[in-house]
Design a protein around this motif. Structure first.
Motif, PDB file in Angstrom:
ATOM      1  N   ASP A  83       0.800  -1.234   0.000  1.00  0.00           N
ATOM      2  CA  ASP A  83       0.000   0.000   0.000  1.00  0.00           C
ATOM      3  C   ASP A  83       0.830   1.281   0.000  1.00  0.00           C
ATOM      4  OD1 ASP A  83       0.963  -0.255   2.525  1.00  0.00           O
ATOM      5  OD2 ASP A  83      -0.964  -0.065   3.543  1.00  0.00           O
ATOM      6  N   GLU A  84       2.119   1.198  -0.405  1.00  0.00           N
ATOM      7  CA  GLU A  84       2.906   2.420  -0.436  1.00  0.00           C
ATOM      8  C   GLU A  84       2.484   3.292  -1.621  1.00  0.00           C
ATOM      9  OE1 GLU A  84       7.054   1.524  -0.660  1.00  0.00           O
ATOM     10  OE2 GLU A  84       6.909   0.613  -2.618  1.00  0.00           O
ATOM     11  N   SER A  85       2.747   4.583  -1.521  1.00  0.00           N
ATOM     12  CA  SER A  85       2.357   5.508  -2.571  1.00  0.00           C
ATOM     13  C   SER A  85       3.134   5.220  -3.853  1.00  0.00           C
ATOM     14  CB  SER A  85       2.628   6.946  -2.124  1.00  0.00           C
ATOM     15  OG  SER A  85       4.023   7.175  -2.076  1.00  0.00           O
ATOM     16  N   GLU A  86       2.598   5.714  -4.974  1.00  0.00           N
ATOM     17  CA  GLU A  86       3.283   5.487  -6.249  1.00  0.00           C
ATOM     18  C   GLU A  86       4.645   6.158  -6.283  1.00  0.00           C
ATOM     19  OE1 GLU A  86       1.416   5.683 -10.006  1.00  0.00           O
ATOM     20  OE2 GLU A  86      -0.499   5.001  -9.214  1.00  0.00           O
ATOM     21  N   GLU A  87       4.753   7.327  -5.641  1.00  0.00           N
ATOM     22  CA  GLU A  87       6.052   8.006  -5.610  1.00  0.00           C
ATOM     23  C   GLU A  87       7.084   7.135  -4.901  1.00  0.00           C
ATOM     24  OE1 GLU A  87       3.225   9.810  -4.301  1.00  0.00           O
ATOM     25  OE2 GLU A  87       2.884  10.505  -6.338  1.00  0.00           O
ATOM     26  N   GLU A  88       6.678   6.534  -3.790  1.00  0.00           N
ATOM     27  CA  GLU A  88       7.599   5.652  -3.064  1.00  0.00           C
ATOM     28  C   GLU A  88       7.934   4.417  -3.891  1.00  0.00           C
ATOM     29  OE1 GLU A  88       9.156   5.967   0.107  1.00  0.00           O
ATOM     30  OE2 GLU A  88       8.593   8.011  -0.380  1.00  0.00           O
ATOM     31  N   ALA A  89       6.944   3.879  -4.611  1.00  0.00           N
ATOM     32  CA  ALA A  89       7.171   2.677  -5.414  1.00  0.00           C
ATOM     33  C   ALA A  89       8.157   2.931  -6.547  1.00  0.00           C
ATOM     34  CB  ALA A  89       5.845   2.170  -5.976  1.00  0.00           C
ATOM     35  N   ASP A  90       8.272   4.189  -6.989  1.00  0.00           N
ATOM     36  CA  ASP A  90       9.186   4.525  -8.081  1.00  0.00           C
ATOM     37  C   ASP A  90      10.592   4.860  -7.598  1.00  0.00           C
ATOM     38  OD1 ASP A  90       7.247   4.105 -10.014  1.00  0.00           O
ATOM     39  OD2 ASP A  90       6.600   6.196 -10.045  1.00  0.00           O
ATOM     40  N   ARG A  91      10.843   4.843  -6.286  1.00  0.00           N
ATOM     41  CA  ARG A  91      12.180   5.101  -5.748  1.00  0.00           C
ATOM     42  C   ARG A  91      13.000   3.816  -5.822  1.00  0.00           C
ATOM     43  NH1 ARG A  91      11.775   5.990  -0.193  1.00  0.00           N
ATOM     44  NH2 ARG A  91      14.027   6.167  -0.190  1.00  0.00           N
ATOM     45  N   TRP A  92      14.184   3.926  -6.425  1.00  0.00           N
ATOM     46  CA  TRP A  92      15.070   2.785  -6.588  1.00  0.00           C
ATOM     47  C   TRP A  92      16.485   3.209  -6.265  1.00  0.00           C
ATOM     48  CZ3 TRP A  92      13.391  -2.084  -8.142  1.00  0.00           C
ATOM     49  CH2 TRP A  92      12.045  -2.152  -8.523  1.00  0.00           C
ATOM     50  N   ILE A  93      17.332   2.233  -6.049  1.00  0.00           N
ATOM     51  CA  ILE A  93      18.762   2.500  -5.886  1.00  0.00           C
ATOM     52  C   ILE A  93      19.481   1.850  -7.058  1.00  0.00           C
ATOM     53  CG2 ILE A  93      20.812   2.122  -4.481  1.00  0.00           C
ATOM     54  CD1 ILE A  93      19.038   2.384  -2.041  1.00  0.00           C
ATOM     55  N   LYS A  94      20.312   2.646  -7.718  1.00  0.00           N
ATOM     56  CA  LYS A  94      21.118   2.186  -8.843  1.00  0.00           C
ATOM     57  C   LYS A  94      22.522   1.932  -8.309  1.00  0.00           C
ATOM     58  CE  LYS A  94      22.692   5.347 -11.670  1.00  0.00           C
ATOM     59  NZ  LYS A  94      22.886   6.337 -12.745  1.00  0.00           N
ATOM     60  N   VAL A  95      23.063   0.756  -8.596  1.00  0.00           N
ATOM     61  CA  VAL A  95      24.432   0.399  -8.201  1.00  0.00           C
ATOM     62  C   VAL A  95      25.214   0.150  -9.485  1.00  0.00           C
ATOM     63  CG1 VAL A  95      25.871  -1.214  -6.909  1.00  0.00           C
ATOM     64  CG2 VAL A  95      23.569  -0.685  -6.081  1.00  0.00           C
ATOM     65  N   ASP A  96      26.247   0.980  -9.696  1.00  0.00           N
ATOM     66  CA  ASP A  96      27.075   0.812 -10.887  1.00  0.00           C
ATOM     67  C   ASP A  96      28.496   1.278 -10.595  1.00  0.00           C
ATOM     68  OD1 ASP A  96      26.958   3.598 -10.979  1.00  0.00           O
ATOM     69  OD2 ASP A  96      25.641   3.669 -12.725  1.00  0.00           O
ATOM     70  N   ALA A  97      29.281   1.457 -11.638  1.00  0.00           N
ATOM     71  CA  ALA A  97      30.686   1.830 -11.469  1.00  0.00           C
ATOM     72  C   ALA A  97      30.850   3.172 -10.762  1.00  0.00           C
ATOM     73  CB  ALA A  97      31.382   1.858 -12.827  1.00  0.00           C
ATOM     74  N   ASP A  98      29.828   4.024 -10.797  1.00  0.00           N
ATOM     75  CA  ASP A  98      29.878   5.327 -10.128  1.00  0.00           C
ATOM     76  C   ASP A  98      29.453   5.262  -8.661  1.00  0.00           C
ATOM     77  OD1 ASP A  98      30.744   6.569 -12.476  1.00  0.00           O
ATOM     78  OD2 ASP A  98      28.681   6.853 -13.165  1.00  0.00           O
ATOM     79  N   GLY A  99      29.073   4.074  -8.184  1.00  0.00           N
ATOM     80  CA  GLY A  99      28.632   3.939  -6.794  1.00  0.00           C
ATOM     81  C   GLY A  99      27.133   3.707  -6.708  1.00  0.00           C
ATOM     82  N   GLU A 100      26.526   4.228  -5.641  1.00  0.00           N
ATOM     83  CA  GLU A 100      25.088   4.046  -5.405  1.00  0.00           C
ATOM     84  C   GLU A 100      24.388   5.389  -5.503  1.00  0.00           C
ATOM     85  OE1 GLU A 100      24.660   2.058  -1.622  1.00  0.00           O
ATOM     86  OE2 GLU A 100      26.247   0.666  -2.161  1.00  0.00           O
ATOM     87  N   THR A 101      23.265   5.391  -6.252  1.00  0.00           N
ATOM     88  CA  THR A 101      22.501   6.612  -6.458  1.00  0.00           C
ATOM     89  C   THR A 101      21.029   6.289  -6.316  1.00  0.00           C
ATOM     90  OG1 THR A 101      24.121   7.184  -8.165  1.00  0.00           O
ATOM     91  CG2 THR A 101      22.134   8.533  -8.054  1.00  0.00           C
ATOM     92  N   GLU A 102      20.301   7.129  -5.574  1.00  0.00           N
ATOM     93  CA  GLU A 102      18.851   6.953  -5.529  1.00  0.00           C
ATOM     94  C   GLU A 102      18.267   7.598  -6.773  1.00  0.00           C
ATOM     95  OE1 GLU A 102      15.159   8.219  -2.762  1.00  0.00           O
ATOM     96  OE2 GLU A 102      16.786   7.150  -1.760  1.00  0.00           O
ATOM     97  N   ILE A 103      17.391   6.870  -7.448  1.00  0.00           N
ATOM     98  CA  ILE A 103      16.800   7.345  -8.697  1.00  0.00           C
ATOM     99  C   ILE A 103      15.288   7.158  -8.655  1.00  0.00           C
ATOM    100  CG2 ILE A 103      18.860   6.836 -10.076  1.00  0.00           C
ATOM    101  CD1 ILE A 103      17.340   4.283 -11.070  1.00  0.00           C
ATOM    102  N   VAL A 104      14.610   7.789  -9.596  1.00  0.00           N
ATOM    103  CA  VAL A 104      13.188   7.521  -9.834  1.00  0.00           C
ATOM    104  C   VAL A 104      13.142   6.663 -11.087  1.00  0.00           C
ATOM    105  CG1 VAL A 104      10.966   8.516 -10.466  1.00  0.00           C
ATOM    106  CG2 VAL A 104      12.404   9.642  -8.760  1.00  0.00           C
ATOM    107  N   TRP A 105      12.551   5.482 -10.982  1.00  0.00           N
ATOM    108  CA  TRP A 105      12.460   4.545 -12.111  1.00  0.00           C
ATOM    109  C   TRP A 105      11.012   4.137 -12.227  1.00  0.00           C
ATOM    110  CZ3 TRP A 105      14.141  -1.247 -12.051  1.00  0.00           C
ATOM    111  CH2 TRP A 105      14.222  -1.737 -13.355  1.00  0.00           C
ATOM    112  N   ARG A 106      10.357   4.609 -13.242  1.00  0.00           N
ATOM    113  CA  ARG A 106       8.953   4.262 -13.484  1.00  0.00           C
ATOM    114  C   ARG A 106       8.929   2.967 -14.295  1.00  0.00           C
ATOM    115  NH1 ARG A 106       6.917   8.371 -11.021  1.00  0.00           N
ATOM    116  NH2 ARG A 106       7.620  10.484 -11.382  1.00  0.00           N
ATOM    117  N   THR A 107       8.530   1.902 -13.643  1.00  0.00           N
ATOM    118  CA  THR A 107       8.632   0.577 -14.264  1.00  0.00           C
ATOM    119  C   THR A 107       7.357   0.169 -14.990  1.00  0.00           C
ATOM    120  OG1 THR A 107       8.023  -0.449 -12.174  1.00  0.00           O
ATOM    121  CG2 THR A 107      10.380  -0.242 -12.648  1.00  0.00           C
ATOM    122  N   GLU A 108       6.348   1.011 -14.973  1.00  0.00           N
ATOM    123  CA  GLU A 108       5.106   0.627 -15.661  1.00  0.00           C
ATOM    124  C   GLU A 108       4.921   1.432 -16.915  1.00  0.00           C
ATOM    125  OE1 GLU A 108       1.687   0.504 -13.181  1.00  0.00           O
ATOM    126  OE2 GLU A 108       2.816  -0.344 -11.539  1.00  0.00           O
TER     127      GLU A 108
END
Length: 123
Positions: free
Chosen positions: A98-123
């Motif tokens: 039941d989390e909000s859509e904004e919260e559901a779109d929060r992701w963490i990206k892990v790559d060569a630059d480190g860790e970054t919080e991003i918004v990723w709309r998966t739908e």
């Protein structure tokens, strides 16, 4: 707090390379069994589901157990990136229905630059 299961998304990862990494981390992998679009195996005692191109070019890796070396998705994402060298995305915490859509779109990206919080709309 340990999550009851782990799910991460991998970009441009080969299923065989993932199986080799899981075999080293969890124990030998059984043969992949295809069921529709998904592939299933066991790495050690952990049931594994691989869904190729779950979201665009991103493959879903789902570990259906809390008996992994990783306490949460982010710890697994870090290990997967270190082993495979590909970008990994994961949810910042345990997913809640039941989390909000904004919260559901929060992701963490892990790559060569480190860790970054991003918004990723998966739908």
């Amino acid at each position: 707090m340990r999550q009851p299961d782990i799910e991460i998304y991998l970009k441009d990862a080969e299923r065989d390379a993932v199986a080799q990494w899981l075999g080293e981390a969890l124990g030998p992998c059984s043969e992949w069994q295809q069921k529709g679009q998904t592939f299933k195996c066991k790495a050690g005692d952990v049931p594994v589901t691989w869904l190729p191109k779950a979201v665009g070019k991103w493959h879903s890796l789902y570990l259906e157990s809390d008996a992994t070396p990783w306490a949460d998705d982010l710890a697994c994402a870090r290990a997967a990136h270190a082993a495979l060298g590909v970008q990994i995305r994961c949810a910042p915490g345990t997913w809640v229905e039941d989390e909000s859509e904004e919260e559901a779109d929060r992701w963490i990206k892990v790559d060569a630059d480190g860790e970054t919080e991003i918004v990723w709309r998966t739908e």
